[in-house]
Design a protein around this motif. Structure first.
Motif, PDB file in Angstrom:
ATOM      1  N   ALA A  15       8.299  19.146  -1.818  1.00 40.97           N
ATOM      2  CA  ALA A  15       6.771  17.840  -1.314  1.00 40.97           C
ATOM      3  C   ALA A  15       7.110  17.029  -0.697  1.00 40.97           C
ATOM      4  CB  ALA A  15       6.400  17.906  -2.977  1.00 40.97           C
ATOM      5  N   GLU A  16       6.428  16.427  -0.410  1.00 40.22           N
ATOM      6  CA  GLU A  16       6.328  15.162   0.808  1.00 40.22           C
ATOM      7  C   GLU A  16       6.182  14.106  -0.166  1.00 40.22           C
ATOM      8  OE1 GLU A  16       7.949  14.501   3.439  1.00 40.22           O
ATOM      9  OE2 GLU A  16       7.708  17.242   3.723  1.00 40.22           O
ATOM     10  N   PRO A  17       7.574  13.299  -0.355  1.00 36.14           N
ATOM     11  CA  PRO A  17       6.484  11.595  -1.072  1.00 36.14           C
ATOM     12  C   PRO A  17       5.734  10.658  -0.416  1.00 36.14           C
ATOM     13  CG  PRO A  17       8.798  11.278   0.114  1.00 36.14           C
ATOM     14  CD  PRO A  17       8.250  12.610   0.934  1.00 36.14           C
ATOM     15  N   ASN A  18       5.294  10.051  -1.296  1.00 32.49           N
ATOM     16  CA  ASN A  18       3.820   9.197  -0.780  1.00 32.49           C
ATOM     17  C   ASN A  18       5.083   7.690   0.202  1.00 32.49           C
ATOM     18  OD1 ASN A  18       2.785  10.232  -3.747  1.00 32.49           O
ATOM     19  ND2 ASN A  18       1.414   8.813  -2.463  1.00 32.49           N
ATOM     20  N   ALA A  19       4.328   7.482   1.179  1.00 27.75           N
ATOM     21  CA  ALA A  19       4.858   6.480   1.644  1.00 27.75           C
ATOM     22  C   ALA A  19       4.669   5.086   0.761  1.00 27.75           C
ATOM     23  CB  ALA A  19       3.504   5.370   2.684  1.00 27.75           C
ATOM     24  N   VAL A  20       5.732   4.088   1.232  1.00 28.85           N
ATOM     25  CA  VAL A  20       5.486   2.312  -0.341  1.00 28.85           C
ATOM     26  C   VAL A  20       4.902   1.631   0.766  1.00 28.85           C
ATOM     27  CG1 VAL A  20       6.871   0.806  -0.914  1.00 28.85           C
ATOM     28  CG2 VAL A  20       7.347   3.769  -1.137  1.00 28.85           C
ATOM     29  N   GLY A  78       4.494   7.031 -14.250  1.00 30.55           N
ATOM     30  CA  GLY A  78       4.113   7.982 -12.745  1.00 30.55           C
ATOM     31  C   GLY A  78       3.346   6.325 -12.123  1.00 30.55           C
ATOM     32  N   GLY A  79       3.118   7.023 -10.656  1.00 22.58           N
ATOM     33  CA  GLY A  79       2.979   6.498  -9.735  1.00 22.58           C
ATOM     34  C   GLY A  79       1.653   5.365  -9.608  1.00 22.58           C
ATOM     35  N   VAL A  80       1.431   4.545  -9.580  1.00 20.21           N
ATOM     36  CA  VAL A  80       0.433   3.574  -8.944  1.00 20.21           C
ATOM     37  C   VAL A  80      -0.374   3.703  -6.928  1.00 20.21           C
ATOM     38  CG1 VAL A  80      -1.429   1.815  -9.441  1.00 20.21           C
ATOM     39  CG2 VAL A  80       0.304   2.251 -10.856  1.00 20.21           C
ATOM     40  N   LEU A  81      -1.170   3.944  -6.985  1.00 20.85           N
ATOM     41  CA  LEU A  81      -1.413   4.271  -5.251  1.00 20.85           C
ATOM     42  C   LEU A  81      -2.809   3.698  -4.959  1.00 20.85           C
ATOM     43  CD1 LEU A  81      -1.706   8.464  -5.647  1.00 20.85           C
ATOM     44  CD2 LEU A  81       0.532   6.571  -4.713  1.00 20.85           C
ATOM     45  N   ASN A  82      -2.730   2.632  -3.375  1.00 21.25           N
ATOM     46  CA  ASN A  82      -4.046   2.017  -3.099  1.00 21.25           C
ATOM     47  C   ASN A  82      -4.851   3.035  -2.603  1.00 21.25           C
ATOM     48  OD1 ASN A  82      -2.713   3.193  -0.411  1.00 21.25           O
ATOM     49  ND2 ASN A  82      -1.752   0.550   0.103  1.00 21.25           N
ATOM     50  N   THR A  83      -5.524   2.130  -2.201  1.00 19.79           N
ATOM     51  CA  THR A  83      -6.687   3.530  -1.281  1.00 19.79           C
ATOM     52  C   THR A  83      -6.125   4.238  -0.273  1.00 19.79           C
ATOM     53  OG1 THR A  83      -8.156   1.933  -0.025  1.00 19.79           O
ATOM     54  CG2 THR A  83      -8.480   2.371  -2.236  1.00 19.79           C
ATOM     55  N   SER A  84      -5.272   3.519  -0.346  1.00 23.38           N
ATOM     56  CA  SER A  84      -4.391   4.930   1.227  1.00 23.38           C
ATOM     57  C   SER A  84      -3.130   5.776   1.287  1.00 23.38           C
ATOM     58  CB  SER A  84      -3.861   3.334   2.468  1.00 23.38           C
ATOM     59  OG  SER A  84      -4.701   3.139   3.294  1.00 23.38           O
ATOM     60  N   GLN A  97      -1.062   4.911  -0.879  1.00 24.98           N
ATOM     61  CA  GLN A  97       0.775   4.021  -0.291  1.00 24.98           C
ATOM     62  C   GLN A  97       0.903   3.938  -2.475  1.00 24.98           C
ATOM     63  OE1 GLN A  97      -0.138   1.084   1.996  1.00 24.98           O
ATOM     64  NE2 GLN A  97       1.407   2.166   4.132  1.00 24.98           N
ATOM     65  N   LEU A  98       2.209   4.758  -2.342  1.00 28.58           N
ATOM     66  CA  LEU A  98       2.465   3.990  -3.580  1.00 28.58           C
ATOM     67  C   LEU A  98       2.774   2.127  -3.881  1.00 28.58           C
ATOM     68  CD1 LEU A  98       3.877   4.860  -6.407  1.00 28.58           C
ATOM     69  CD2 LEU A  98       6.241   4.581  -4.754  1.00 28.58           C
ATOM     70  N   VAL A  99       2.257   1.563  -5.136  1.00 26.46           N
ATOM     71  CA  VAL A  99       1.933   0.266  -4.635  1.00 26.46           C
ATOM     72  C   VAL A  99       2.977  -0.324  -6.614  1.00 26.46           C
ATOM     73  CG1 VAL A  99       0.541  -0.200  -3.326  1.00 26.46           C
ATOM     74  CG2 VAL A  99      -0.209  -0.318  -5.589  1.00 26.46           C
ATOM     75  N   GLY A 100       2.781   0.904  -6.975  1.00 28.18           N
ATOM     76  CA  GLY A 100       3.272   0.697  -8.483  1.00 28.18           C
ATOM     77  C   GLY A 100       3.996   1.802  -9.248  1.00 28.18           C
TER      78      GLY A 100
END
Length: 138
Positions: A32-37, A91-97, A99-102
């Motif tokens: 799996a590919e990681p989310n960008a930060v 668990g991850g918090v993602l923005n609308t793009s 990307q990991l934000v939290g």
């Protein structure tokens, strides 16, 4: 650690930030590919995702409703409209793009609490700089 594909991996604690409830675990790299930060402070609508008590991925979207300082934390956590489930912590918090934000750490009265922005970026940068050349490539 069990991933959504039902693959199971042993995990080793690499680093932790107790004040902001963050931990980095080392596992064999899954397929799996990681989310960008994100480099930006989170704003607007965020998606909070976790695997809950049953191991089923669930994401919800909610507006940032405010901030709260946890005991011992240097930076405030964000509150997001919508309740994470027990077991969604980490668990991850993602923005609308996307990307990991939290990272989710709790919920109460219809709000999800998440460590977001600078403490997450600082933690990940610290982990990566300390681990440069030390983490095995899987």
């Amino acid at each position: 650690m069990v991933l959504p594909t039902r693959e199971c991996f042993a995990a080793r604690l690499v680093e932790r930030d107790r004040a902001h409830d963050l931990a980095a675990l080392l596992i064999r790299r899954p397929d799996a590919e990681p989310n960008a930060v994100s480099d930006e402070e989170p704003s607007g609508v965020l998606s909070a995702c976790g695997y809950g008590p049953d191991g089923q991925l669930r994401c919800f979207r909610g507006d940032i409703t405010g901030a709260a300082i946890a005991v011992g934390a240097v930076y405030p956590s964000l509150t997001i409209a919508g309740a994470a489930r027990p077991g969604d912590s980490g668990g991850g918090v993602l923005n609308t793009s996307g990307q990991l934000v939290g990272v989710i750490w709790g919920q109460r009265e219809g709000l999800t609490y998440a460590t977001c922005g600078r403490p997450v970026r600082d933690f990940l940068n610290r982990v990566l700089s300390q681990s440069a050349g030390q983490l095995p490539r899987a």
